[in-house]
Enzyme design. Structure first.
Site, short mmCIF file in Angstrom:
data_model
loop_
_atom_site.label_atom_id
_atom_site.label_comp_id
_atom_site.label_asym_id
_atom_site.label_seq_id
_atom_site.Cartn_x
_atom_site.Cartn_y
_atom_site.Cartn_z
N ASP A 104 -14.53 6.11 -8.19
CA ASP A 104 -14.83 5.88 -6.78
C ASP A 104 -15.23 7.18 -6.07
O ASP A 104 -15.10 8.27 -6.64
CB ASP A 104 -13.63 5.21 -6.08
CG ASP A 104 -12.29 5.87 -6.38
OD1 ASP A 104 -12.27 6.98 -6.94
OD2 ASP A 104 -11.25 5.28 -6.05
N ASN B 25 -0.34 0.63 -2.48
CA ASN B 25 -0.54 -0.74 -1.99
C ASN B 25 -1.14 -1.65 -3.07
O ASN B 25 -1.57 -2.76 -2.78
CB ASN B 25 -1.43 -0.74 -0.73
CG ASN B 25 -2.87 -0.32 -1.02
OD1 ASN B 25 -3.20 0.09 -2.13
ND2 ASN B 25 -3.72 -0.41 -0.01
N HIS C 2 -3.82 -0.94 -4.93
CA HIS C 2 -5.25 -0.82 -5.17
C HIS C 2 -5.52 -0.09 -6.48
O HIS C 2 -4.70 0.68 -6.98
CB HIS C 2 -6.01 -0.20 -3.98
CG HIS C 2 -5.87 1.27 -3.79
ND1 HIS C 2 -6.01 1.87 -2.55
CD2 HIS C 2 -5.63 2.30 -4.64
CE1 HIS C 2 -5.88 3.17 -2.67
NE2 HIS C 2 -5.64 3.46 -3.92
N GLU D 92 -9.24 -2.72 -2.64
CA GLU D 92 -8.09 -2.88 -1.74
C GLU D 92 -7.56 -4.32 -1.78
O GLU D 92 -8.33 -5.26 -2.05
CB GLU D 92 -8.52 -2.56 -0.31
CG GLU D 92 -9.02 -1.14 -0.09
CD GLU D 92 -7.89 -0.14 0.09
OE1 GLU D 92 -6.84 -0.29 -0.57
OE2 GLU D 92 -8.08 0.80 0.88
C1 GLP Z 1 -6.61 6.99 -4.34
C2 GLP Z 1 -7.76 6.74 -5.33
C3 GLP Z 1 -7.26 5.94 -6.50
C4 GLP Z 1 -5.96 6.56 -6.95
C5 GLP Z 1 -4.91 6.20 -5.94
C6 GLP Z 1 -3.54 6.80 -6.20
O1 GLP Z 1 -6.88 6.48 -3.09
N1 GLP Z 1 -8.90 6.08 -4.77
O2 GLP Z 1 -8.24 5.92 -7.53
O3 GLP Z 1 -5.58 6.07 -8.18
O4 GLP Z 1 -5.36 6.40 -4.64
O5 GLP Z 1 -3.45 8.11 -5.75
P1 GLP Z 1 -2.20 9.03 -6.05
O6 GLP Z 1 -2.24 9.30 -7.51
O7 GLP Z 1 -2.43 10.25 -5.23
O8 GLP Z 1 -0.99 8.26 -5.65
#
Ligand code: GLP
Length: 243
Positions: free
Chosen positions: A67, A136, A138, A143
């Site tokens: 992404d 959440n 995702h 989302e």
């Molecule tokens: C972000 C990214 C995701 C990632 C997730 C978890 O928003 N878009 O691809 O896996 O949130 O992030 P973190 O590892 O900082 O908890």
């Protein structure tokens, strides 16, 4: 799903890096799908260390990131392209043009998403997709919602996701772009193999629902139950609520 329960985030990173190294050794032309966020940083450190020690070669590998934010480019330190340069691309020998990240400054995000899908197909699809888990539920930026889109698409970010990403934007969620582009769950599920890395107590309930709960668009990660080759690599804190 296979659950690999590790003691802590360092062991999660070691095991994930080992999985990547095993695959690259077996097939140097591997196509990897890569995540951003805080969780995979230690894995990227381990991969960079192995490369520096002469034990890991990315010269024939191709990567596709999950992404990217819309409206910012590589020069913004909050962009995922900048993240990838910092943590992996500038530290290993992925060939020029083979580390693919959606272009947040593309004039037409929809065209950019379609182009990205075509590139993945032209590379022969993703061999190993590595994922993080949003608090959440995702995956990438798919989302929780009433419906999901299967392929790479433009998405409006929910507030929890903007908050979760604020660390790369001076700690201020208001500075996080309101839109992003993300691989769809269909794109992700077409990968031949999937690893999902999860650390920390705050994700324990979400991880348990991902594995044991119903498959629902309100928890996009639950769609991973539909894939035949998923390994969850988590630490004790994150794995605490798995039944
Ligand atoms: C972000 C990214 C995701 C990632 C997730 C978890 O928003 N878009 O691809 O896996 O949130 O992030 P973190 O590892 O900082 O908890």
């Amino acid at each position: 799903m296979i659950i690999s329960l590790c003691d802590d985030s360092h062991d999660v990173a070691d095991l994930a890096a080992q999985r990547v190294a095993d695959l690259l050794h077996a097939s140097p032309r591997t196509v990897l799908g890569l995540p951003t966020g805080r969780t995979p940083i230690l894995m990227y450190d381990r991969l960079a260390e192995r490369h520096a020690a002469g034990a890991l070669d990315f010269a024939r590998a191709t990567t596709f990131n999950l992404d990217e934010f819309v409206g910012i480019g590589e020069s913004h330190e909050g962009s995922y392209r900048a993240y990838m340069r910092r943590y992996l691309f500038d530290r290993v020998n992925i060939a020029d043009g083979e580390g693919h990240v959606l272009d947040g400054l593309a004039p037409d995000a929809d065209v950019e998403c379609a182009r990205f899908e075509d590139r993945i197909a032209a590379a022969g699809g993703i061999d190993l997709m590595i994922l993080g888990l949003g608090a959440n539920g995702h995956i990438g930026f798919n989302e929780p919602a009433a419906t999901l889109q299967a392929r790479t698409h433009r998405v409006r970010l929910l507030e929890p996701s903007r908050k979760a990403n604020a660390g790369f934007f001076g700690g201020d969620p208001a500075q996080v772009p309101v839109e992003a582009m993300t691989m769809g769950m269909g794109t992700i599920l077409k990968s031949r193999r999937i690893l999902i890395l999860v650390t920390g107590a705050e994700k324990a309930e979400t991880l348990a629902a991902t594995i044991n709960g119903p498959v629902t668009t309100q928890l996009p990660a639950s769609f991973l139950q539909l894939h035949g080759d998923v390994e969850v690599i988590c630490d004790r804190e994150a794995g605490n609520a798995i039944r």
